[in-house]
Design an enzyme around this catalytic site. Structure first.
Site, PDB file in Angstrom:
ATOM      1  N   PRO A  88       0.792  -1.237   0.000  1.00 22.85           N
ATOM      2  CA  PRO A  88       0.000   0.000   0.000  1.00 22.85           C
ATOM      3  C   PRO A  88       0.824   1.287   0.000  1.00 22.85           C
ATOM      4  O   PRO A  88       0.834   2.036   0.985  1.00 22.85           O
ATOM      5  CB  PRO A  88      -0.826  -0.134   1.280  1.00 22.85           C
ATOM      6  CG  PRO A  88       0.055  -0.912   2.203  1.00 22.85           C
ATOM      7  CD  PRO A  88       0.802  -1.889   1.323  1.00 22.85           C
ATOM      8  N   CYS A  89       1.472   1.568  -1.111  1.00 22.59           N
ATOM      9  CA  CYS A  89       2.241   2.813  -1.209  1.00 22.59           C
ATOM     10  C   CYS A  89       1.325   4.032  -1.157  1.00 22.59           C
ATOM     11  O   CYS A  89       1.798   5.153  -0.922  1.00 22.59           O
ATOM     12  CB  CYS A  89       3.104   2.822  -2.466  1.00 22.59           C
ATOM     13  SG  CYS A  89       2.210   2.512  -4.002  1.00 22.59           S
ATOM     14  N   HIS A  90       0.022   3.824  -1.363  1.00 21.27           N
ATOM     15  CA  HIS A  90      -0.911   4.944  -1.252  1.00 21.27           C
ATOM     16  C   HIS A  90      -1.059   5.432   0.186  1.00 21.27           C
ATOM     17  O   HIS A  90      -1.594   6.519   0.417  1.00 21.27           O
ATOM     18  CB  HIS A  90      -2.286   4.543  -1.804  1.00 21.27           C
ATOM     19  CG  HIS A  90      -2.925   3.393  -1.094  1.00 21.27           C
ATOM     20  ND1 HIS A  90      -2.650   2.083  -1.411  1.00 21.27           N
ATOM     21  CD2 HIS A  90      -3.812   3.356  -0.058  1.00 21.27           C
ATOM     22  CE1 HIS A  90      -3.349   1.285  -0.623  1.00 21.27           C
ATOM     23  NE2 HIS A  90      -4.058   2.028   0.211  1.00 21.27           N
TER      24      HIS A  90
END
Length: 357
Positions: free
Chosen positions: A317-319
């Site tokens: 989850p780089c978001h």
């Protein structure tokens, strides 16, 4: 090129000034909203870094942007030609229909005239505009074991070369160049935030990206080298699992992904990705916080690069990484998606709290 575009700074200044000089000659595509506008649009102006300037409506549409409902960038073309207006309305009403030239004739228009009009106004023909919406059907035909000619027909492409070109633009390879005995399989997964491409082996997920992301072809090319050219199309146990988990994720019933992952990166990069996966849904971290977590407090820029190199969106989850000042910062899938993902994950906080208690 229709004319030499000024630099980005000049065009952004023109956008702020609502300069009519460029009306009909340049359009602004806004990554945070997924919308394209005329430079004279009265809507609130986007941030400079979220703007891309293109010369034609066709280019904007090809990149996946939707027409603004305030400045109506398609309206001047439609107003200038009643036939264009009628066909755009028909396409909006039946986007799933496989439009062909006889359909245009049935509406009382000459196909060759329509072809020239759309090409002149949008940089693409009406059928090309309609077929772009159909490419997914052709992809799924091949996934289900259908022949390329069947996929071409299902996608509504009259020309085999046009279908191959559109397919190659998405995956980097025409259907005929895909391996018949692959070790990596590409699959198409629909989500509420747009279609995604998943690449899996029989045991792991190697890539998950939004189909309209510019870096997708580059990432697929890297995997193609890893697989020594043996990339094909099809479903696997991991692709079915991730599709099911994505459905649950967007339904608000999944707080963590279990699909096995294959990492392609350095030891440092992998440590960053592991740290990203440890961020609970509904929470965020800054680059500096992640650097501290992995024991490399001075490696903030390297952490940012590793974050940007992630090619398994949502699952890694780089978001969930934001700026130290709380700003969203960049996101390969578009800041508008990042905002939506963070909003989606806020619904998980009660679930996580219940589990802890």
């Amino acid at each position: 090129m229709l004319f030499d575009l000024p630099d980005h700074a000049s065009l952004y200044d023109a956008l702020l000034a609502r300069d009519a000089t460029y009306d009909g000659r340049v359009y602004v595509c806004v990554s945070s909203t997924g919308i394209f506008c005329r430079l004279t649009c009265p809507a609130r102006k986007p941030k400079r870094e979220n703007c891309t300037f293109l010369e034609t409506v066709g280019e904007c549409i090809e990149r996946g942007f939707r027409a603004c409902k305030r400045c109506h960038p398609l309206k001047p073309m439609a107003s200038a030609d009643p036939a264009i207006s009628a066909l755009l309305t028909a396409l909006d009403e039946r986007p799933e229909y496989r439009w062909r030239e006889p359909d245009i004739e049935k509406m009382g228009f000459d196909p060759s005239t329509i072809r020239r009009s759309f090409k002149r106004q949008f940089g693409m023909t009406f059928l090309e505009m309609a077929r772009q919406r159909r490419l997914r059907d052709g992809f799924e035909t091949i996934v289900d074991g259908g022949k390329v000619i069947e996929a071409q027909i299902d996608a509504g492409f009259d020309s085999a070369s046009a279908f191959r070109a559109a397919f190659a633009k998405l995956l980097g390879k025409a259907p005929g160049r895909l391996d018949s005995d692959p070790i990596l399989f590409a699959d198409w997964i629909a989500t509420p935030l747009g279609d995604m491409i998943a690449v899996t082996s029989q045991s792991e997920l190697h890539l998950l990206e939004f189909a309209d992301r510019k870096a997708l072809r580059t990432e697929l090319a890297k995997l193609d080298k890893v697989a020594k050219g043996r990339i094909g199309i099809g479903k696997t146990s991991p692709s079915r699992q991730i599709a099911s988990e994505l459905t649950a994720f967007f339904d608000g019933t999944l707080t963590g992904f279990e699909t096995p992952l294959a990492y392609h990166g350095s030891a440092f990069t992998k440590s960053v990705w592991d740290a990203l996966r440890d961020i609970p849904a509904g929470e965020t971290r800054s680059y500096s916080q992640i650097a501290e977590t992995i024991g490399r407090p001075t490696a903030v820029r390297a952490v940012a690069r590793a974050n940007g190199a992630n090619q398994i969106a949502l699952v890694i989850p780089c978001h969930r990484v934001i700026g130290a000042d709380g700003s969203l910062t960049g996101y390969g899938g578009g800041l508008w998606r990042k905002q939506k993902l963070l909003e989606t994950e806020r619904q998980y906080l009660p679930l996580i709290t219940d589990k802890k208690s």
